[in-house]
Motif scaffolding. Structure first.
Motif, mmCIF file in Angstrom:
data_model
loop_
_atom_site.group_PDB
_atom_site.id
_atom_site.type_symbol
_atom_site.label_atom_id
_atom_site.label_comp_id
_atom_site.label_asym_id
_atom_site.label_seq_id
_atom_site.Cartn_x
_atom_site.Cartn_y
_atom_site.Cartn_z
ATOM 1 N N SER A 77 0.752 -1.228 0.134
ATOM 2 C CA SER A 77 0.132 -0.033 -0.040
ATOM 3 C C SER A 77 0.916 1.184 0.032
ATOM 4 O O SER A 77 0.511 2.180 -0.446
ATOM 5 C CB SER A 77 -0.790 0.174 1.288
ATOM 6 O OG SER A 77 -0.052 -0.006 2.417
ATOM 7 N N GLY A 78 2.078 1.314 0.372
ATOM 8 C CA GLY A 78 2.915 2.455 0.761
ATOM 9 C C GLY A 78 2.508 3.096 2.057
ATOM 10 O O GLY A 78 3.186 4.302 1.996
ATOM 11 N N LEU A 79 1.639 2.893 2.599
ATOM 12 C CA LEU A 79 1.157 3.541 3.873
ATOM 13 C C LEU A 79 2.176 3.221 5.133
ATOM 14 O O LEU A 79 2.279 1.899 5.468
ATOM 15 C CB LEU A 79 -0.338 3.503 4.153
ATOM 16 C CG LEU A 79 -1.153 3.922 3.140
ATOM 17 C CD1 LEU A 79 -2.475 3.504 3.224
ATOM 18 C CD2 LEU A 79 -1.105 5.224 2.961
ATOM 19 N N VAL A 80 2.531 4.201 5.635
ATOM 20 C CA VAL A 80 3.429 3.840 7.045
ATOM 21 C C VAL A 80 3.089 4.825 7.982
ATOM 22 O O VAL A 80 2.630 6.011 7.698
ATOM 23 C CB VAL A 80 4.831 4.054 6.487
ATOM 24 C CG1 VAL A 80 5.937 3.924 7.720
ATOM 25 C CG2 VAL A 80 5.366 3.264 5.367
ATOM 26 N N VAL A 108 1.233 -6.805 20.882
ATOM 27 C CA VAL A 108 0.104 -5.935 20.304
ATOM 28 C C VAL A 108 0.597 -4.258 20.300
ATOM 29 O O VAL A 108 1.341 -3.818 21.103
ATOM 30 C CB VAL A 108 -0.878 -6.000 21.830
ATOM 31 C CG1 VAL A 108 -1.972 -4.985 21.449
ATOM 32 C CG2 VAL A 108 -1.342 -7.402 22.011
ATOM 33 N N TYR A 109 0.254 -4.166 19.054
ATOM 34 C CA TYR A 109 0.461 -2.707 18.507
ATOM 35 C C TYR A 109 -0.603 -1.946 18.624
ATOM 36 O O TYR A 109 -1.652 -2.312 17.979
ATOM 37 C CB TYR A 109 1.133 -2.745 17.215
ATOM 38 C CG TYR A 109 2.539 -3.595 17.091
ATOM 39 C CD1 TYR A 109 3.451 -3.229 17.652
ATOM 40 C CD2 TYR A 109 2.392 -4.787 16.733
ATOM 41 C CE1 TYR A 109 4.788 -3.939 17.604
ATOM 42 C CE2 TYR A 109 3.648 -5.534 16.518
ATOM 43 C CZ TYR A 109 4.936 -5.103 17.272
ATOM 44 O OH TYR A 109 5.988 -5.884 17.117
ATOM 45 N N GLU A 110 -0.541 -0.311 18.557
ATOM 46 C CA GLU A 110 -1.503 0.440 18.398
ATOM 47 C C GLU A 110 -0.895 1.597 17.441
ATOM 48 O O GLU A 110 0.224 2.022 17.591
ATOM 49 C CB GLU A 110 -2.008 1.031 19.684
ATOM 50 C CG GLU A 110 -3.179 2.034 19.273
ATOM 51 C CD GLU A 110 -3.684 2.366 20.690
ATOM 52 O OE1 GLU A 110 -4.679 1.908 21.049
ATOM 53 O OE2 GLU A 110 -3.291 3.199 21.230
ATOM 54 N N PHE A 111 -1.590 2.193 16.402
ATOM 55 C CA PHE A 111 -1.098 3.131 15.457
ATOM 56 C C PHE A 111 -2.532 3.961 15.055
ATOM 57 O O PHE A 111 -3.465 3.505 15.244
ATOM 58 C CB PHE A 111 -0.305 2.739 14.406
ATOM 59 C CG PHE A 111 -1.099 1.992 13.369
ATOM 60 C CD1 PHE A 111 -1.376 2.711 12.056
ATOM 61 C CD2 PHE A 111 -1.291 0.748 13.597
ATOM 62 C CE1 PHE A 111 -2.162 1.958 11.232
ATOM 63 C CE2 PHE A 111 -2.159 0.078 12.495
ATOM 64 C CZ PHE A 111 -2.650 0.972 11.445
ATOM 65 N N TYR A 142 0.733 -0.437 6.730
ATOM 66 C CA TYR A 142 -0.573 -0.790 6.702
ATOM 67 C C TYR A 142 -1.314 -0.238 5.284
ATOM 68 O O TYR A 142 -0.904 0.150 4.748
ATOM 69 C CB TYR A 142 -1.313 -0.017 7.743
ATOM 70 C CG TYR A 142 -1.435 1.412 7.486
ATOM 71 C CD1 TYR A 142 -2.773 1.982 7.133
ATOM 72 C CD2 TYR A 142 -0.519 2.138 8.127
ATOM 73 C CE1 TYR A 142 -2.909 3.420 6.951
ATOM 74 C CE2 TYR A 142 -0.642 3.618 7.884
ATOM 75 C CZ TYR A 142 -1.753 4.127 7.413
ATOM 76 O OH TYR A 142 -1.869 5.434 7.222
ATOM 77 N N SER A 143 -2.695 -1.151 5.150
ATOM 78 C CA SER A 143 -3.381 -0.729 4.017
ATOM 79 C C SER A 143 -4.627 0.225 4.545
ATOM 80 O O SER A 143 -5.161 -0.067 5.700
ATOM 81 C CB SER A 143 -3.667 -1.981 3.460
ATOM 82 O OG SER A 143 -4.621 -2.827 4.030
ATOM 83 N N ALA A 165 4.147 -4.850 11.481
ATOM 84 C CA ALA A 165 5.290 -4.133 12.135
ATOM 85 C C ALA A 165 6.494 -4.898 11.616
ATOM 86 O O ALA A 165 7.699 -4.598 12.077
ATOM 87 C CB ALA A 165 5.477 -4.033 13.599
ATOM 88 N N VAL A 166 6.274 -5.613 10.612
ATOM 89 C CA VAL A 166 7.663 -6.549 10.117
ATOM 90 C C VAL A 166 8.089 -5.722 8.958
ATOM 91 O O VAL A 166 7.269 -5.236 8.223
ATOM 92 C CB VAL A 166 7.119 -7.909 9.487
ATOM 93 C CG1 VAL A 166 8.354 -8.733 8.906
ATOM 94 C CG2 VAL A 166 6.671 -8.764 10.943
#
Length: 140
Positions: free
Chosen positions: A35-38, A66-69, A98-99, A108-109
């Motif tokens: 997606s290119g979204l970071v 467990v991650y949050e963004f 992420y997409s 997060a990989v």
């Protein structure tokens, strides 16, 4: 139904379930990386799950994070992921790939598409061999 028919059918069902999991994980990573979204995310917590494997009762432990963004459109997304670095602890900042869309695929990989493709194809090949052997036993 006797055991010589039931056992190979159960093996084939297990192989199909495992192949489904492998493909689902690959598609999730592919969507997130492509997606290119970071975004900057944060590790909220880590935990391990343990299960007994084999007849000798060997434990198999998997680390989870467990991650949050926050997405570009302001949504807060929380997700859990298997594996990851052992040294990552709660509070660490991470880069999340992420997409966009209603269902967000996130990881997060860091992007490693060739390694992931080889790993996925290798696992699907192995599962295919197991399924063919079970089908051979079933046909015999």
């Amino acid at each position: 139904m006797n055991l010589l028919v039931l056992a190979p059918l159960l093996v084939i069902a297990g192989v199909l379930y495992a192949a489904h999991d492998v493909l689902r994980d690959w598609l999730r990573l592919h969507r997130a990386w492509g997606s290119g979204l970071v975004a900057e995310g944060r590790c909220l917590r880590t935990y391990t799950s343990t299960r007994c494997v084999g007849e000798q009762g060997r434990d198999h432990t998997v680390r989870h994070h467990v991650y949050e963004f926050m997405t570009a459109d302001g949504r807060v997304v929380r997700f859990a992921e298997r594996g990851g670095p052992v040294c990552r602890i709660a509070g660490d900042f991470v880069t999340v790939y992420y997409s966009a869309g209603a269902t967000v695929a996130a990881t997060a990989v860091p992007p490693r598409p060739v390694r992931q493709a080889v790993s996925t194809l290798g696992m699907l090949g192995f599962l295919g061999v197991v399924a063919m052997f079970a089908a051979f036993v079933l046909a015999s």
